[in-house]
Motif scaffolding. Structure first.
Motif, short mmCIF file in Angstrom:
data_model
loop_
_atom_site.label_atom_id
_atom_site.label_comp_id
_atom_site.label_asym_id
_atom_site.label_seq_id
_atom_site.Cartn_x
_atom_site.Cartn_y
_atom_site.Cartn_z
N ALA A 241 -2.80 -41.93 9.61
CA ALA A 241 -3.52 -40.85 8.97
C ALA A 241 -4.99 -41.04 8.70
CB ALA A 241 -2.86 -40.30 7.54
N GLY A 242 -5.51 -42.33 8.40
CA GLY A 242 -7.02 -42.70 7.85
C GLY A 242 -7.69 -43.60 8.96
N CYS A 243 -6.57 -43.99 9.95
CA CYS A 243 -7.41 -45.10 10.97
C CYS A 243 -7.24 -44.50 12.42
CB CYS A 243 -6.77 -46.30 10.97
SG CYS A 243 -6.76 -47.14 9.18
N ALA A 244 -6.79 -43.46 12.47
CA ALA A 244 -6.64 -42.68 14.14
C ALA A 244 -5.86 -43.52 14.80
CB ALA A 244 -8.26 -42.47 14.61
N SER A 245 -6.21 -44.29 15.87
CA SER A 245 -5.34 -45.05 16.75
C SER A 245 -5.76 -46.54 16.41
CB SER A 245 -5.22 -44.37 18.20
OG SER A 245 -6.50 -44.62 18.61
N PHE A 246 -6.54 -46.82 15.48
CA PHE A 246 -7.07 -47.99 14.87
C PHE A 246 -8.06 -48.68 15.90
CE2 PHE A 246 -2.59 -47.87 13.47
CZ PHE A 246 -2.80 -48.24 12.17
N GLU A 247 -8.66 -47.67 16.34
CA GLU A 247 -9.61 -48.04 17.47
C GLU A 247 -10.90 -48.66 16.84
OE1 GLU A 247 -9.79 -43.56 17.66
OE2 GLU A 247 -8.52 -45.04 17.02
N TYR A 248 -11.20 -48.34 15.65
CA TYR A 248 -12.45 -48.73 14.83
C TYR A 248 -12.29 -49.99 14.08
CZ TYR A 248 -14.32 -44.34 16.26
OH TYR A 248 -14.35 -43.30 16.95
N LEU A 249 -11.18 -50.67 13.94
CA LEU A 249 -10.95 -51.89 13.58
C LEU A 249 -11.45 -52.91 14.53
CD1 LEU A 249 -7.05 -52.06 12.97
CD2 LEU A 249 -8.75 -51.79 11.36
N PRO A 250 -11.88 -54.06 13.66
CA PRO A 250 -12.48 -55.38 14.40
C PRO A 250 -11.04 -55.81 15.49
CG PRO A 250 -12.78 -55.68 12.06
CD PRO A 250 -12.11 -54.39 12.32
N SER A 251 -11.44 -56.36 16.35
CA SER A 251 -10.54 -56.76 17.45
C SER A 251 -9.67 -57.65 16.99
CB SER A 251 -11.19 -57.31 18.77
OG SER A 251 -11.82 -56.21 19.47
N LYS A 252 -10.20 -58.57 16.17
CA LYS A 252 -9.16 -59.63 15.36
C LYS A 252 -8.22 -59.27 14.47
CE LYS A 252 -12.52 -63.41 15.47
NZ LYS A 252 -13.51 -64.37 14.73
N ALA A 253 -8.82 -57.88 13.79
CA ALA A 253 -7.60 -57.24 13.04
C ALA A 253 -6.66 -56.53 13.65
CB ALA A 253 -8.33 -56.50 12.03
N PHE A 254 -7.07 -56.01 14.73
CA PHE A 254 -6.19 -55.13 15.55
C PHE A 254 -5.31 -55.98 16.35
CE2 PHE A 254 -4.94 -53.30 19.58
CZ PHE A 254 -4.56 -51.94 19.28
N GLN A 255 -5.40 -57.13 16.62
CA GLN A 255 -4.43 -58.27 17.37
C GLN A 255 -3.54 -58.67 16.39
OE1 GLN A 255 -7.33 -60.42 19.67
NE2 GLN A 255 -7.98 -58.86 20.66
N ASN A 256 -3.87 -58.37 15.20
CA ASN A 256 -2.91 -59.27 14.20
C ASN A 256 -2.53 -58.18 13.01
OD1 ASN A 256 -1.80 -61.07 12.96
ND2 ASN A 256 -3.69 -62.23 11.94
N ARG A 257 -2.24 -56.95 13.54
CA ARG A 257 -2.08 -55.69 12.67
C ARG A 257 -0.97 -56.31 11.44
NH1 ARG A 257 -0.30 -49.87 14.34
NH2 ARG A 257 1.67 -50.48 13.16
N SER A 258 -0.09 -56.98 11.95
CA SER A 258 1.08 -57.40 11.17
C SER A 258 0.47 -58.03 9.95
CB SER A 258 2.01 -58.57 11.77
OG SER A 258 1.38 -59.46 11.94
N TYR A 259 -0.80 -58.66 9.83
CA TYR A 259 -1.34 -59.33 9.10
C TYR A 259 -1.89 -58.32 7.93
CZ TYR A 259 -4.79 -62.50 5.97
OH TYR A 259 -5.28 -62.93 5.12
N ILE A 260 -2.54 -57.40 8.42
CA ILE A 260 -2.73 -56.11 7.46
C ILE A 260 -1.68 -55.35 6.61
CG2 ILE A 260 -4.02 -53.78 7.59
CD1 ILE A 260 -5.40 -54.47 9.99
N GLU A 261 -0.44 -55.21 7.27
CA GLU A 261 0.77 -54.74 6.94
C GLU A 261 1.14 -55.69 5.73
OE1 GLU A 261 3.29 -54.65 10.11
OE2 GLU A 261 2.03 -53.31 11.26
N THR A 262 1.19 -56.84 5.88
CA THR A 262 1.72 -57.79 4.67
C THR A 262 0.68 -58.28 3.84
OG1 THR A 262 1.51 -59.71 6.23
CG2 THR A 262 3.73 -58.39 6.21
N ARG A 263 -0.72 -58.03 3.88
CA ARG A 263 -1.52 -58.84 3.05
C ARG A 263 -1.75 -58.22 1.76
NH1 ARG A 263 -6.60 -59.65 1.10
NH2 ARG A 263 -7.72 -61.50 1.67
N GLU A 264 -1.53 -58.94 0.80
CA GLU A 264 -1.79 -58.29 -0.66
C GLU A 264 -3.24 -58.07 -0.85
OE1 GLU A 264 -0.19 -61.11 -3.57
OE2 GLU A 264 1.48 -61.57 -2.37
N ASP A 265 -3.44 -57.31 -1.89
CA ASP A 265 -4.79 -56.80 -2.08
C ASP A 265 -5.57 -57.54 -3.11
OD1 ASP A 265 -6.99 -54.90 -1.80
OD2 ASP A 265 -6.22 -53.45 -3.22
N ARG A 266 -5.82 -58.82 -2.60
CA ARG A 266 -6.48 -59.88 -3.63
C ARG A 266 -7.26 -60.73 -2.78
NH1 ARG A 266 -3.75 -64.53 -3.23
NH2 ARG A 266 -1.67 -64.62 -2.30
#
Length: 384
Positions: A241-266
């Protein structure tokens, strides 16, 4: 117009059509005044859009983002699937959910185009008005054809396929054919009166109202659920809803999306040893107390890497600006050296180039308005 201002690829198509028109009017380019106006217009376009293209270029050169990767913004299979049938331009079924019709009034007026062309040839064949009329007719029909299944859109250069859905070209066909149909109406009805306008307005309202039955509508849509932003989780699909198809992510973040999913906000400590207390994060602002216990400590901030973050460290009354970098996870990282007890602050302020580009665009607006006012005063003096 809103799509042109917010959709970069549509803006590119607009520029291509403008170039096509200049080529169409190549004879006019021989005039010095015309060339001068084009050069002035290009300069103003560059100035007014600086706030957009300068940061865009800065990000392209400063890091690796998905949007700039070859083929990332095109999906040929989707492009082919959403091509239109010829009948879609004339008739809408209740199952479609989207309307592509040209409109009954427009169709009737377009059918009469050969008669209008014959009349215009007799009166103004060699005028700029006639040439623009023919160009609008040609461009409008060409854009319609490019939306259809018969047109091999998938074989166009990759940059043109970034439009993603060929039916977006209906915006251009509507623009050009609106001019054609208006001229047709004016030519066929020699003296357009108020009652003629009223009749056509009523007809347009009646025919347009029929589309209501083809549009899906829900009364209980609550947009407040989209804010605060929807978190990316393992259940998030290809579209967010806020990232479209994630095309505006840095490539490193896109290729490691599972890290975004599990990362704590700290703040994470990547290398070295540090103690972080009193962390207070509010949107793009963060402040915390920090102490390090190694010569060099690398930390990762809870922000995906975009240029423009300002990170400062205050220690013993002295404030130092740190240089952010992109971590292997596509987040913002900074390096700390021998911090006994300091206050770390993070703010998103934008880069110096971003601020400069905004000033350039504002100055462009001021100069353009000033130019318009001066020309208006000059015309008024001449008319007096």
């Amino acid at each position: 117009m809103g799509l042109i201002l917010t959709h970069t690829i549509i803006t590119m198509y607009t520029a291509i059509l403008c170039l096509a028109y200049l080529i169409w009017q190549s004879k006019a380019l021989k005039k010095k005044e015309v060339r001068r106006k084009i050069i002035v217009s290009v300069i103003f376009i560059i100035l007014l859009t600086a706030f957009f293209w300068i940061p865009l270029l800065e990000h392209k050169l400063g890091a690796k983002y998905e949007v700039f990767q070859p083929g990332r913004m095109e999906r040929t299979e989707v492009l082919i699937a959403f091509k239109l049938n010829f009948i879609d331009l004339f008739f809408t079924t209740s199952k479609q959910g989207m309307i592509y019709e040209i409109g009954l009034i427009s169709i009737i007026l377009l059918v009469l185009t050969p008669i209008v062309i014959k009349k215009l040839k007799e009166k103004c064949k060699h005028t700029d008005f006639y040439r623009f009329y023919i160009f609008s007719l040609t461009a409008g029909i060409a854009c319609l054809i490019m939306t259809l299944k018969i047109f091999p859109f998938e074989h166009l250069p990759a940059i043109l396929k970034m439009i993603q859905f060929s039916f977006r070209l209906l915006e251009f066909s509507s623009f050009f054919l609106a001019f054609v149909t208006a001229v047709n109406l004016a030519v066929l009805i020699k003296k357009v009166k108020s009652k003629d306008i009223a009749i056509f307005l009523i007809l347009l309202i009646l025919t347009s109202s029929l589309f209501i039955f083809h549009l899906p509508y829900k009364e209980n849509i609550n947009e407040e659920r989209l804010w605060p932003a929807v978190r990316v989780t393992a259940n998030t699909g290809r579209v967010h809803a806020g990232c479209a198809s994630f095309e505006y992510l840095p490539s490193k973040a896109f290729q490691n999306r599972s890290y975004i999913e599990t990362r704590e906000d700290r703040i994470y400590v990547l290398e070295g040893n540090a103690q972080i207390t009193n962390q207070n994060k509010e949107n793009t602002n963060l402040v915390c107390n920090i102490s390090t216990f190694s010569n060099e400590t690398q930390i990762e901030l809870p922000y995906i890497y975009y240029l423009g973050y300002e990170v400062t460290l205050e220690e013993q009354g002295k404030k130092e600006t740190l240089k952010p970098y992109e971590t292997e996870n596509g987040f913002v990282g900074v390096t700390l050296e021998n911090v006994e007890e300091g206050i770390l602050e993070v703010h998103y302020t934008g880069t110096s180039l971003m601020k400069f580009s905004a000033i350039v665009s504002i100055l462009g607006v001021v100069i353009l308005v000033g130019k318009y006012v001066l020309e208006l005063k000059r015309k008024n003096k001449v008319s007096i």
